[in-house]
Design a protein around this motif. Structure first.
Motif, PDB file in Angstrom:
ATOM      1  N   GLU A  64     -12.051  44.573  59.491  1.00 36.71           N
ATOM      2  CA  GLU A  64     -11.481  43.384  60.141  1.00 36.71           C
ATOM      3  C   GLU A  64     -11.700  42.144  59.282  1.00 36.71           C
ATOM      4  O   GLU A  64     -12.812  41.901  58.814  1.00 36.71           O
ATOM      5  CB  GLU A  64     -12.148  43.151  61.500  1.00 36.71           C
ATOM      6  CG  GLU A  64     -12.011  44.286  62.488  1.00 36.71           C
ATOM      7  CD  GLU A  64     -12.854  44.037  63.730  1.00 36.71           C
ATOM      8  OE1 GLU A  64     -12.265  43.781  64.794  1.00 36.71           O
ATOM      9  OE2 GLU A  64     -14.101  44.092  63.626  1.00 36.71           O
ATOM     10  N   TYR A 112     -14.984  40.262  55.297  1.00 35.69           N
ATOM     11  CA  TYR A 112     -14.487  41.214  56.263  1.00 35.69           C
ATOM     12  C   TYR A 112     -15.698  41.906  56.881  1.00 35.69           C
ATOM     13  O   TYR A 112     -16.787  41.922  56.298  1.00 35.69           O
ATOM     14  CB  TYR A 112     -13.630  42.301  55.585  1.00 35.69           C
ATOM     15  CG  TYR A 112     -12.341  41.831  54.974  1.00 35.69           C
ATOM     16  CD1 TYR A 112     -12.315  41.215  53.722  1.00 35.69           C
ATOM     17  CD2 TYR A 112     -11.132  42.026  55.630  1.00 35.69           C
ATOM     18  CE1 TYR A 112     -11.115  40.796  53.155  1.00 35.69           C
ATOM     19  CE2 TYR A 112      -9.928  41.623  55.062  1.00 35.69           C
ATOM     20  CZ  TYR A 112      -9.935  41.010  53.823  1.00 35.69           C
ATOM     21  OH  TYR A 112      -8.749  40.612  53.271  1.00 35.69           O
ATOM     22  N   SER A 147     -10.276  34.365  61.413  1.00 31.72           N
ATOM     23  CA  SER A 147      -9.818  35.161  62.546  1.00 31.72           C
ATOM     24  C   SER A 147     -10.548  34.733  63.811  1.00 31.72           C
ATOM     25  O   SER A 147     -11.468  33.900  63.765  1.00 31.72           O
ATOM     26  CB  SER A 147     -10.083  36.647  62.271  1.00 31.72           C
ATOM     27  OG  SER A 147     -11.479  36.911  62.327  1.00 31.72           O
ATOM     28  N   GLN A 201     -16.816  45.660  59.167  1.00 32.62           N
ATOM     29  CA  GLN A 201     -16.387  46.960  59.682  1.00 32.62           C
ATOM     30  C   GLN A 201     -17.510  47.509  60.545  1.00 32.62           C
ATOM     31  O   GLN A 201     -18.562  47.913  60.037  1.00 32.62           O
ATOM     32  CB  GLN A 201     -16.075  47.939  58.541  1.00 32.62           C
ATOM     33  CG  GLN A 201     -15.490  49.259  59.005  1.00 32.62           C
ATOM     34  CD  GLN A 201     -15.066  50.128  57.835  1.00 32.62           C
ATOM     35  OE1 GLN A 201     -15.649  50.084  56.749  1.00 32.62           O
ATOM     36  NE2 GLN A 201     -14.030  50.937  58.038  1.00 32.62           N
ATOM     37  N   GLN A 260     -15.001  51.993  63.022  1.00 33.01           N
ATOM     38  CA  GLN A 260     -13.834  51.200  63.386  1.00 33.01           C
ATOM     39  C   GLN A 260     -13.121  50.660  62.143  1.00 33.01           C
ATOM     40  O   GLN A 260     -13.494  50.956  61.012  1.00 33.01           O
ATOM     41  CB  GLN A 260     -14.254  50.067  64.330  1.00 33.01           C
ATOM     42  CG  GLN A 260     -14.831  50.573  65.640  1.00 33.01           C
ATOM     43  CD  GLN A 260     -15.054  49.467  66.640  1.00 33.01           C
ATOM     44  OE1 GLN A 260     -14.416  48.410  66.597  1.00 33.01           O
ATOM     45  NE2 GLN A 260     -15.974  49.710  67.569  1.00 33.01           N
ATOM     46  N   LYS A 261     -12.070  49.868  62.390  1.00 27.53           N
ATOM     47  CA  LYS A 261     -11.253  49.343  61.303  1.00 27.53           C
ATOM     48  C   LYS A 261     -11.969  48.231  60.556  1.00 27.53           C
ATOM     49  O   LYS A 261     -12.868  47.581  61.090  1.00 27.53           O
ATOM     50  CB  LYS A 261      -9.941  48.782  61.867  1.00 27.53           C
ATOM     51  CG  LYS A 261      -9.068  49.799  62.545  1.00 27.53           C
ATOM     52  CD  LYS A 261      -7.743  49.208  62.960  1.00 27.53           C
ATOM     53  CE  LYS A 261      -7.861  48.237  64.093  1.00 27.53           C
ATOM     54  NZ  LYS A 261      -6.536  47.792  64.579  1.00 27.53           N
ATOM     55  N   THR A 311      -4.723  42.950  56.749  1.00 30.61           N
ATOM     56  CA  THR A 311      -4.812  43.546  58.080  1.00 30.61           C
ATOM     57  C   THR A 311      -4.871  45.056  57.916  1.00 30.61           C
ATOM     58  O   THR A 311      -3.859  45.695  57.600  1.00 30.61           O
ATOM     59  CB  THR A 311      -3.606  43.154  58.946  1.00 30.61           C
ATOM     60  OG1 THR A 311      -3.560  41.730  59.064  1.00 30.61           O
ATOM     61  CG2 THR A 311      -3.725  43.777  60.332  1.00 30.61           C
TER      62      THR A 311
END
Lengths: 114, 113
Positions: A44, A35, A58, A37, A41-42, B102
């Protein structure tokens, strides 16, 4: 308690250079994830990996990214030609099973692209 | 995965219970409700998960509404160490778990001493 480890904790690189971020998942886990980040921000999802191949990825995980499990313990994320916008925290995670199982996250690698 | 809605931030006092709400009105029958949290400058950390029944563990309790369209994470006695961003995440068993979690923006929990 077993934990996911990541190295280095901070990586600084020049734009266009290749970087490899390393992770050691928990030893009996079979599913591995990356992931990222971006600051403020979020978190991802980038990619999941099982049985020596990518399970899902993704839209962020384009051709400049690759993952590998070179041996029985390490799991790596390679960014082939870094861009300024790749600057972010990168988190590795692992889980024993899919679906309901807990994902255990590492402390992250802060990547700074200059 | 179905969408969740959480308040942007909440504030509580140390040693008091905290109830963190999450709405998931479009939840499907095969969605598990997971909660993770992210302490400052750390990676996300699993807190708890459930499907239909309320769940308890050493960190927290999860209360799930009867229609499953909302849930509440309960920290029974908040400490300063519980100050974090809390994420409510749905995971579809049928859709497969390999597509990662998510994360939304979560709820930023502030604990006052």
């Amino acid at each position: 308690e077993p934990e996911v480890t990541q190295t280095p904790s901070h990586q600084v690189t020049q734009m266009g250079q290749e970087v490899i971020l390393r992770c050691v998942p928990i030893s009996n886990h079979l599913y591995f994830y990356w992931y990222r980040q971006i600051l403020g921000q979020k978190v991802e999802f980038l990619v999941s990996f099982y049985n020596n191949e990518i399970s899902e990825k993704s839209e962020i995980f384009d051709d400049q990214f690759s993952v590998e499990r070179p041996d029985g313990s390490n799991f790596t994320l390679k960014i082939r030609s870094t861009k300024l916008e790749d600057s972010a925290m990168y988190f590795c995670a692992s889980s024993e099973k899919l679906y309901t199982d807990t994902q255990y996250f590492g402390p992250g690698t802060r990547l700074t692209v200059l | 995965d179905a969408k969740t809605t959480q308040p942007n931030s909440m504030e509580s006092n140390e040693e008091e219970p905290v109830h963190l709400p999450c709405n998931h009105s479009t939840i499907s029958g095969t969605d598990y409700i997971h909660w993770y949290r992210q302490l400052p400058s750390q990676g996300p950390e699993y807190v708890i998960h459930g499907l239909t029944s309320n769940v308890n563990n050493r960190m927290a309790s999860l209360a799930i509404a009867e229609d499953r369209k909302s849930s509440t994470l309960i920290l029974h006695r908040a400490t300063l160490r519980d100050a974090a961003v809390y994420y409510c995440i749905l995971r579809d068993v049928i859709g497969g778990g390999a597509d990662g979690l998510t994360f939304g923006k979560g709820t930023h929990l502030i604990i006052q001493p």
